[in-house]
Design an enzyme around this catalytic site. Sequence first.
Site, PDB file in Angstrom:
ATOM      1  N   ASN A 111       0.853  -1.185   0.000  1.00  0.00           N
ATOM      2  CA  ASN A 111       0.000   0.000   0.000  1.00  0.00           C
ATOM      3  C   ASN A 111       0.897   1.246   0.000  1.00  0.00           C
ATOM      4  OD1 ASN A 111      -1.402   2.252   1.126  1.00  0.00           O
ATOM      5  ND2 ASN A 111      -3.049   0.891   1.748  1.00  0.00           N
TER       6      ASN A 111
ATOM      7  N   ASP B 178      -0.086   4.473  -0.118  1.00  0.00           N
ATOM      8  CA  ASP B 178      -0.805   5.708   0.245  1.00  0.00           C
ATOM      9  C   ASP B 178       0.086   6.746   0.923  1.00  0.00           C
ATOM     10  OD1 ASP B 178      -3.081   4.388  -0.554  1.00  0.00           O
ATOM     11  OD2 ASP B 178      -3.908   4.146   1.458  1.00  0.00           O
ATOM     12  N   HIS B 179       0.966   6.262   1.815  1.00  0.00           N
ATOM     13  CA  HIS B 179       1.678   7.237   2.644  1.00  0.00           C
ATOM     14  C   HIS B 179       2.863   7.896   1.953  1.00  0.00           C
ATOM     15  CE1 HIS B 179      -1.244   6.739   5.569  1.00  0.00           C
ATOM     16  NE2 HIS B 179      -1.025   5.440   5.685  1.00  0.00           N
TER      17      HIS B 179
ATOM     18  N   ARG C  21       3.592  18.884   1.508  1.00  0.00           N
ATOM     19  CA  ARG C  21       4.250  20.075   0.991  1.00  0.00           C
ATOM     20  C   ARG C  21       3.582  20.614  -0.271  1.00  0.00           C
ATOM     21  NH1 ARG C  21       9.736  20.935   2.670  1.00  0.00           N
ATOM     22  NH2 ARG C  21       9.917  22.372   0.949  1.00  0.00           N
TER      23      ARG C  21
ATOM     24  N   HIS D 112      -5.658   3.481  -1.570  1.00  0.00           N
ATOM     25  CA  HIS D 112      -6.961   3.872  -1.034  1.00  0.00           C
ATOM     26  C   HIS D 112      -7.274   5.288  -1.495  1.00  0.00           C
ATOM     27  CE1 HIS D 112      -9.556   4.288   2.918  1.00  0.00           C
ATOM     28  NE2 HIS D 112     -10.229   4.566   1.832  1.00  0.00           N
TER      29      HIS D 112
ATOM     30  N   ARG E 293      -9.353   8.040  -0.802  1.00  0.00           N
ATOM     31  CA  ARG E 293     -10.303   8.488   0.225  1.00  0.00           C
ATOM     32  C   ARG E 293     -11.173   9.598  -0.331  1.00  0.00           C
ATOM     33  NH1 ARG E 293      -8.887   6.617   5.647  1.00  0.00           N
ATOM     34  NH2 ARG E 293     -10.568   7.971   6.318  1.00  0.00           N
TER      35      ARG E 293
ATOM     36  N   ARG F 221      -7.041  12.818   0.895  1.00  0.00           N
ATOM     37  CA  ARG F 221      -5.953  13.312   1.753  1.00  0.00           C
ATOM     38  C   ARG F 221      -4.593  12.761   1.346  1.00  0.00           C
ATOM     39  NH1 ARG F 221      -7.369  10.202   7.357  1.00  0.00           N
ATOM     40  NH2 ARG F 221      -9.347  11.229   7.007  1.00  0.00           N
TER      41      ARG F 221
ATOM     42  N   GLU G 107      -8.780   0.420  -3.011  1.00  0.00           N
ATOM     43  CA  GLU G 107      -9.535   0.489  -1.756  1.00  0.00           C
ATOM     44  C   GLU G 107     -10.425   1.712  -1.801  1.00  0.00           C
ATOM     45  OE1 GLU G 107      -7.205   0.769   1.741  1.00  0.00           O
ATOM     46  OE2 GLU G 107      -6.270  -1.151   1.408  1.00  0.00           O
TER      47      GLU G 107
ATOM     48  N   THR H 201      -6.987   6.741  10.285  1.00  0.00           N
ATOM     49  CA  THR H 201      -6.854   5.641   9.340  1.00  0.00           C
ATOM     50  C   THR H 201      -8.140   4.821   9.431  1.00  0.00           C
ATOM     51  OG1 THR H 201      -5.497   3.728   8.705  1.00  0.00           O
ATOM     52  CG2 THR H 201      -5.649   4.202  11.060  1.00  0.00           C
ATOM     53  N   THR H 202      -8.228   3.738   8.652  1.00  0.00           N
ATOM     54  CA  THR H 202      -9.456   2.937   8.668  1.00  0.00           C
ATOM     55  C   THR H 202      -9.531   2.209  10.010  1.00  0.00           C
ATOM     56  OG1 THR H 202      -9.018   2.637   6.330  1.00  0.00           O
ATOM     57  CG2 THR H 202     -10.809   1.352   7.256  1.00  0.00           C
TER      58      THR H 202
ATOM     59  N   GLU I 146     -11.084  -9.264   3.588  1.00  0.00           N
ATOM     60  CA  GLU I 146      -9.795  -8.877   4.153  1.00  0.00           C
ATOM     61  C   GLU I 146     -10.023  -8.653   5.642  1.00  0.00           C
ATOM     62  OE1 GLU I 146      -7.197  -6.224   2.039  1.00  0.00           O
ATOM     63  OE2 GLU I 146      -6.422  -5.386   3.910  1.00  0.00           O
TER      64      GLU I 146
ATOM     65  N   HIS J  93      -3.588  -4.281   7.860  1.00  0.00           N
ATOM     66  CA  HIS J  93      -3.662  -3.121   8.753  1.00  0.00           C
ATOM     67  C   HIS J  93      -2.730  -3.282   9.945  1.00  0.00           C
ATOM     68  CE1 HIS J  93      -5.051   0.631  10.385  1.00  0.00           C
ATOM     69  NE2 HIS J  93      -5.713   0.813   9.262  1.00  0.00           N
ATOM     70  N   GLY J  94      -1.774  -2.367   9.994  1.00  0.00           N
ATOM     71  CA  GLY J  94      -0.892  -2.287  11.153  1.00  0.00           C
ATOM     72  C   GLY J  94       0.204  -3.339  11.192  1.00  0.00           C
TER      73      GLY J  94
ATOM     74  N   HIS K  23       1.787   1.308   5.885  1.00  0.00           N
ATOM     75  CA  HIS K  23       2.407   2.327   6.749  1.00  0.00           C
ATOM     76  C   HIS K  23       3.779   1.909   7.281  1.00  0.00           C
ATOM     77  CE1 HIS K  23       2.355   5.810   9.367  1.00  0.00           C
ATOM     78  NE2 HIS K  23       2.767   5.038  10.345  1.00  0.00           N
TER      79      HIS K  23
HETATM   80  N1  PXP Z   1      -5.858  -2.959   4.163  1.00  0.00           N
HETATM   81  C1  PXP Z   1      -6.815  -2.006   4.257  1.00  0.00           C
HETATM   82  C2  PXP Z   1      -8.198  -2.360   3.859  1.00  0.00           C
HETATM   83  C3  PXP Z   1      -6.491  -0.703   4.694  1.00  0.00           C
HETATM   84  O1  PXP Z   1      -7.452   0.239   4.778  1.00  0.00           O
HETATM   85  C4  PXP Z   1      -5.153  -0.397   4.984  1.00  0.00           C
HETATM   86  C5  PXP Z   1      -4.783   0.990   5.387  1.00  0.00           C
HETATM   87  O2  PXP Z   1      -5.032   1.871   4.340  1.00  0.00           O
HETATM   88  C6  PXP Z   1      -4.194  -1.420   4.863  1.00  0.00           C
HETATM   89  C7  PXP Z   1      -4.576  -2.696   4.473  1.00  0.00           C
HETATM   90  C8  PXP Z   1      -2.740  -1.190   5.161  1.00  0.00           C
HETATM   91  O3  PXP Z   1      -2.602  -0.862   6.499  1.00  0.00           O
HETATM   92  P1  PXP Z   1      -1.212  -0.292   7.021  1.00  0.00           P
HETATM   93  O4  PXP Z   1      -0.965   0.972   6.257  1.00  0.00           O
HETATM   94  O5  PXP Z   1      -1.456  -0.062   8.474  1.00  0.00           O
HETATM   95  O6  PXP Z   1      -0.178  -1.344   6.750  1.00  0.00           O
END
Ligand code: PXP
Length: 252
Positions: free
Chosen positions: A9, A11-12, A20, A45, A47, A51, A75, A105-106, A156, A198-199, A221
Amino acid sequence: MSRLRLGVNIDHVATVRNARGEGYPDPVRAAEMALAAGADGITAHLREDRRHISDADIDALAVICRRRGRPLNFECAVTPEMEAIALAHRPHAACLVPERREEVTTEGGLDVVRGRNAIAPVVRRMADAGIRVSLFIDADDAQVQAAQAVGAQVVELHTGAYCQAVRERKPQAEALLKGLAAAAERAADLGLEVHAGHGIDYETVKPIAAIPQVAELNIGHFLIGEAIFIGLGPAIQRMRALMDEARVTRAA
Ligand code: PXP
């Protein structure tokens, strides 16, 4: 046991870019690097508040994933806007998640039990368009059953509570892991493919990867954070190695 897939993922990377208002760092470049480093697919994702990932990022990610023959896991929340974007792009997969603007976060899984009337037609239309639909749910038997009832192909499992309990050395971590394993078994018995995410970090990946029904992990993340110190490619390679070790140990 089948090989576990890793969806990265990105996203970050976009979160840092947007902090910035610049064009860098580019999440699309991160996706290219992730695939080169051994990611099986890319997760992003979009959103509602944009963001991090933007519409243009999704356009570009769809192109590079298609060009490389790798899956894009889109996502999104269950809204008409997101459904229209998914149907326009027809990514390999869509993972439907709950979304609240004020959350960092979710925070929890999709409530498929209560939301089934709204979720079922979206799952059907996406599936009819050839998209594999996954529902991001908590490890709860009623949610697993509801996911199957609305026609999802994949669930998931939200691993956030377990991963946080491990990080905070809380005694309930073991029970949370057992709950994930039970939900995975139940989902597979019902014919659903099981993903988890997640996490997840280097410590929690192994117990989760050892759950035999889990076919894919989606991790963001921690990998992006670790990339600051050791680089994205090495962070992904280390995560990949830990996933493979967990599977070998379990099979032995
Ligand atoms: N799966 C889903 C459905 C999520 O919403 C996220 C966070 O966007 C992740 C996986 C990845 O989670 P993390 O960024 O905490 O690894």
